[in-house]
Design a protein around this motif. Structure first.
Motif, PDB file in Angstrom:
ATOM      1  N   ASN A 188      10.637   4.701   1.581  1.00 51.00           N
ATOM      2  CA  ASN A 188       9.628   5.696   1.906  1.00 51.00           C
ATOM      3  C   ASN A 188       8.634   5.736   0.753  1.00 51.00           C
ATOM      4  N   LEU A 189       7.397   5.389   1.038  1.00 50.48           N
ATOM      5  CA  LEU A 189       6.383   5.317  -0.014  1.00 50.48           C
ATOM      6  C   LEU A 189       6.058   6.712  -0.526  1.00 50.48           C
ATOM      7  N   ALA A 190       6.135   6.885  -1.823  1.00 46.73           N
ATOM      8  CA  ALA A 190       5.939   8.202  -2.424  1.00 46.73           C
ATOM      9  C   ALA A 190       4.464   8.575  -2.472  1.00 46.73           C
ATOM     10  N   GLN A 191       4.202   9.838  -2.223  1.00 44.37           N
ATOM     11  CA  GLN A 191       2.837  10.344  -2.321  1.00 44.37           C
ATOM     12  C   GLN A 191       2.287  10.104  -3.726  1.00 44.37           C
ATOM     13  N   SER A 192       1.017   9.676  -3.792  1.00 42.79           N
ATOM     14  CA  SER A 192       0.283   9.392  -5.035  1.00 42.79           C
ATOM     15  C   SER A 192       0.707   8.087  -5.703  1.00 42.79           C
ATOM     16  N   SER A 193       1.674   7.366  -5.104  1.00 43.24           N
ATOM     17  CA  SER A 193       2.061   6.080  -5.677  1.00 43.24           C
ATOM     18  C   SER A 193       1.061   4.996  -5.280  1.00 43.24           C
ATOM     19  N   LYS A 194       1.036   3.909  -6.054  1.00 45.75           N
ATOM     20  CA  LYS A 194       0.171   2.769  -5.761  1.00 45.75           C
ATOM     21  C   LYS A 194       0.936   1.756  -4.913  1.00 45.75           C
ATOM     22  N   ILE A 195       0.257   1.208  -3.930  1.00 40.36           N
ATOM     23  CA  ILE A 195       0.848   0.147  -3.122  1.00 40.36           C
ATOM     24  C   ILE A 195      -0.135  -1.017  -3.050  1.00 40.36           C
ATOM     25  N   LEU A 196       0.395  -2.194  -2.756  1.00 36.46           N
ATOM     26  CA  LEU A 196      -0.429  -3.387  -2.586  1.00 36.46           C
ATOM     27  C   LEU A 196      -0.244  -3.905  -1.165  1.00 36.46           C
ATOM     28  N   VAL A 197      -1.335  -3.945  -0.407  1.00 40.62           N
ATOM     29  CA  VAL A 197      -1.301  -4.514   0.943  1.00 40.62           C
ATOM     30  C   VAL A 197      -1.468  -6.020   0.786  1.00 40.62           C
ATOM     31  N   LEU A 198      -0.379  -6.754   1.003  1.00 43.50           N
ATOM     32  CA  LEU A 198      -0.356  -8.181   0.706  1.00 43.50           C
ATOM     33  C   LEU A 198      -0.924  -9.039   1.826  1.00 43.50           C
ATOM     34  N   ALA A 199      -0.490  -8.774   3.060  1.00 50.65           N
ATOM     35  CA  ALA A 199      -0.832  -9.668   4.158  1.00 50.65           C
ATOM     36  C   ALA A 199      -0.847  -8.913   5.481  1.00 50.65           C
ATOM     37  N   ALA A 200      -1.464  -9.534   6.476  1.00 49.02           N
ATOM     38  CA  ALA A 200      -1.550  -8.951   7.813  1.00 49.02           C
ATOM     39  C   ALA A 200      -1.031  -9.945   8.835  1.00 49.02           C
ATOM     40  N   SER A 201      -0.439  -9.413   9.879  1.00 50.92           N
ATOM     41  CA  SER A 201      -0.002 -10.202  11.022  1.00 50.92           C
ATOM     42  C   SER A 201      -0.707  -9.655  12.265  1.00 50.92           C
ATOM     43  N   ILE A 202      -1.391 -10.543  12.971  1.00 51.19           N
ATOM     44  CA  ILE A 202      -2.152 -10.127  14.150  1.00 51.19           C
ATOM     45  C   ILE A 202      -1.725 -10.982  15.334  1.00 51.19           C
ATOM     46  N   GLY A 203      -0.735 -10.507  16.065  1.00 56.10           N
ATOM     47  CA  GLY A 203      -0.239 -11.248  17.211  1.00 56.10           C
ATOM     48  C   GLY A 203      -1.112 -11.065  18.438  1.00 56.10           C
ATOM     49  N   PRO A 204      -1.042 -11.995  19.383  1.00 58.38           N
ATOM     50  CA  PRO A 204      -1.885 -11.914  20.583  1.00 58.38           C
ATOM     51  C   PRO A 204      -1.609 -10.685  21.442  1.00 58.38           C
ATOM     52  N   LYS A 205      -0.397 -10.113  21.333  1.00 60.00           N
ATOM     53  CA  LYS A 205      -0.058  -8.943  22.137  1.00 60.00           C
ATOM     54  C   LYS A 205      -0.084  -7.642  21.327  1.00 60.00           C
ATOM     55  N   ASP A 206      -0.413  -7.739  20.042  1.00 65.03           N
ATOM     56  CA  ASP A 206      -0.441  -6.542  19.196  1.00 65.03           C
ATOM     57  C   ASP A 206      -1.688  -5.714  19.475  1.00 65.03           C
ATOM     58  N   LYS A 207      -1.496  -4.406  19.663  1.00 67.48           N
ATOM     59  CA  LYS A 207      -2.631  -3.508  19.841  1.00 67.48           C
ATOM     60  C   LYS A 207      -3.303  -3.208  18.508  1.00 67.48           C
ATOM     61  N   GLU A 208      -2.572  -3.345  17.422  1.00 68.76           N
ATOM     62  CA  GLU A 208      -3.096  -3.164  16.081  1.00 68.76           C
ATOM     63  C   GLU A 208      -2.315  -4.074  15.139  1.00 68.76           C
ATOM     64  N   PRO A 209      -2.904  -4.458  14.014  1.00 60.26           N
ATOM     65  CA  PRO A 209      -2.209  -5.362  13.097  1.00 60.26           C
ATOM     66  C   PRO A 209      -0.993  -4.719  12.435  1.00 60.26           C
ATOM     67  N   TRP A 210      -0.043  -5.566  12.046  1.00 56.26           N
ATOM     68  CA  TRP A 210       1.025  -5.195  11.132  1.00 56.26           C
ATOM     69  C   TRP A 210       0.603  -5.606   9.728  1.00 56.26           C
ATOM     70  N   TYR A 211       1.013  -4.813   8.724  1.00 58.96           N
ATOM     71  CA  TYR A 211       0.680  -5.144   7.342  1.00 58.96           C
ATOM     72  C   TYR A 211       1.941  -5.198   6.487  1.00 58.96           C
ATOM     73  N   LEU A 212       2.028  -6.240   5.654  1.00 56.70           N
ATOM     74  CA  LEU A 212       3.116  -6.380   4.697  1.00 56.70           C
ATOM     75  C   LEU A 212       2.695  -5.692   3.399  1.00 56.70           C
ATOM     76  N   VAL A 213       3.512  -4.720   2.967  1.00 59.47           N
ATOM     77  CA  VAL A 213       3.154  -3.849   1.848  1.00 59.47           C
ATOM     78  C   VAL A 213       4.183  -3.983   0.727  1.00 59.47           C
ATOM     79  N   LYS A 214       3.698  -4.002  -0.516  1.00 65.12           N
ATOM     80  CA  LYS A 214       4.568  -3.966  -1.693  1.00 65.12           C
ATOM     81  C   LYS A 214       4.490  -2.563  -2.292  1.00 65.12           C
ATOM     82  N   SER A 215       5.627  -1.938  -2.449  1.00 69.99           N
ATOM     83  CA  SER A 215       5.661  -0.579  -3.009  1.00 69.99           C
ATOM     84  C   SER A 215       5.515  -0.617  -4.521  1.00 69.99           C
TER      85      SER A 215
END
Length: 238
Positions: A188-215
């Protein structure tokens, strides 16, 4: 002792290392030898302001096209593959970064042939590859197209993930999960913490992208776009 590098060597290195980035402004008319016969062809494009229809002319060849209800800006000449005799012409359309588009045509000496359509001509290096960027709200999705000269076609090279590489702060705690098919939380990402959005996955059936995040603690997990939009300080822009 400091070694002095000859200026000529540095200049030569920069010339070979620097990418040939496509940066020409679109024009209504120009000329270039597109089919490699040693004779430049007259190139022109005509359209009415506010109209998505256009007429592209190269020498005696004429092509009528449509730009999906967006404005036409003009044409540029590019050289996708510096190892062959051909050059290409690109028709540029769109009002904003989100609907920008470039349709690329080749000329075989007799007729114009559509090679493909990309979003933005970000890089054309002369190595038979086109790199194209699409604005995704807070990052650019970079895609690669390879030229198949025998088929006269630009083919998209699929990627499982797209690199993002954007850091942000968490406004409201939310979980990141094990995978796109497993909703078990990793952290669970803590409030006020820094995160890095590393990558995105955009599948043909996805309504919105998925994102790979580093806490901030170095853990990796996935989240949906809506959590990033609502619960982080990412600078979203259309």
């Amino acid at each position: 002792m400091r070694t002095q590098v000859p200026a000529l060597a540095v200049t030569t290195f920069l010339l070979f290392a620097a990418p040939l980035v496509h940066a020409d402004e679109p024009v209504k008319s120009t000329s270039a030898d597109l089919d490699g016969d040693g004779k430049p062809e007259a190139i022109s494009i005509q359209w009415k302001e506010g109209d998505s229809q256009f007429v592209l002319k190269v020498g005696a060849a004429t092509l009528r096209g449509k730009a999906d209800d967006t404005e036409v800006h003009g044409v540029t000449v590019i050289d996708i593959d510096g190892g062959d005799k051909w050059k290409e012409v690109s028709v540029h359309t769109g009002l904003t970064d989100s609907d920008a588009s470039s349709t690329i045509y080749g000329f075989d000496g007799k007729a114009l042939r559509e090679l493909g359509r990309v979003r933005a001509l970000s890089e054309v290096r002369g190595n038979a590859i086109v790199l194209s960027d699409s604005w995704m709200g807070f990052w650019n999705r970079r895609e690669k197209y390879a030229l198949d000269r025998k088929a006269w076609k630009l083919t998209l090279v699929p990627q499982e993930l797209y690199y993002v590489g954007v850091e942000t702060s968490v406004k409201q705690s939310f979980p990141i999960v094990r995978s796109r098919t497993d909703s078990a939380p990793v952290a669970n990402l803590a409030q006020s913490s820094k995160i890095l959005v590393l990558a995105a996955s955009i599948g043909p059936k996805d309504k919105e992208p998925w994102y790979l995040v580093k806490s901030s603690t170095g853990l990796l997990g996935w989240t949906r776009q809506r959590d990033l939009a609502e619960k982080t300080d990412l600078p979203w822009a259309g």
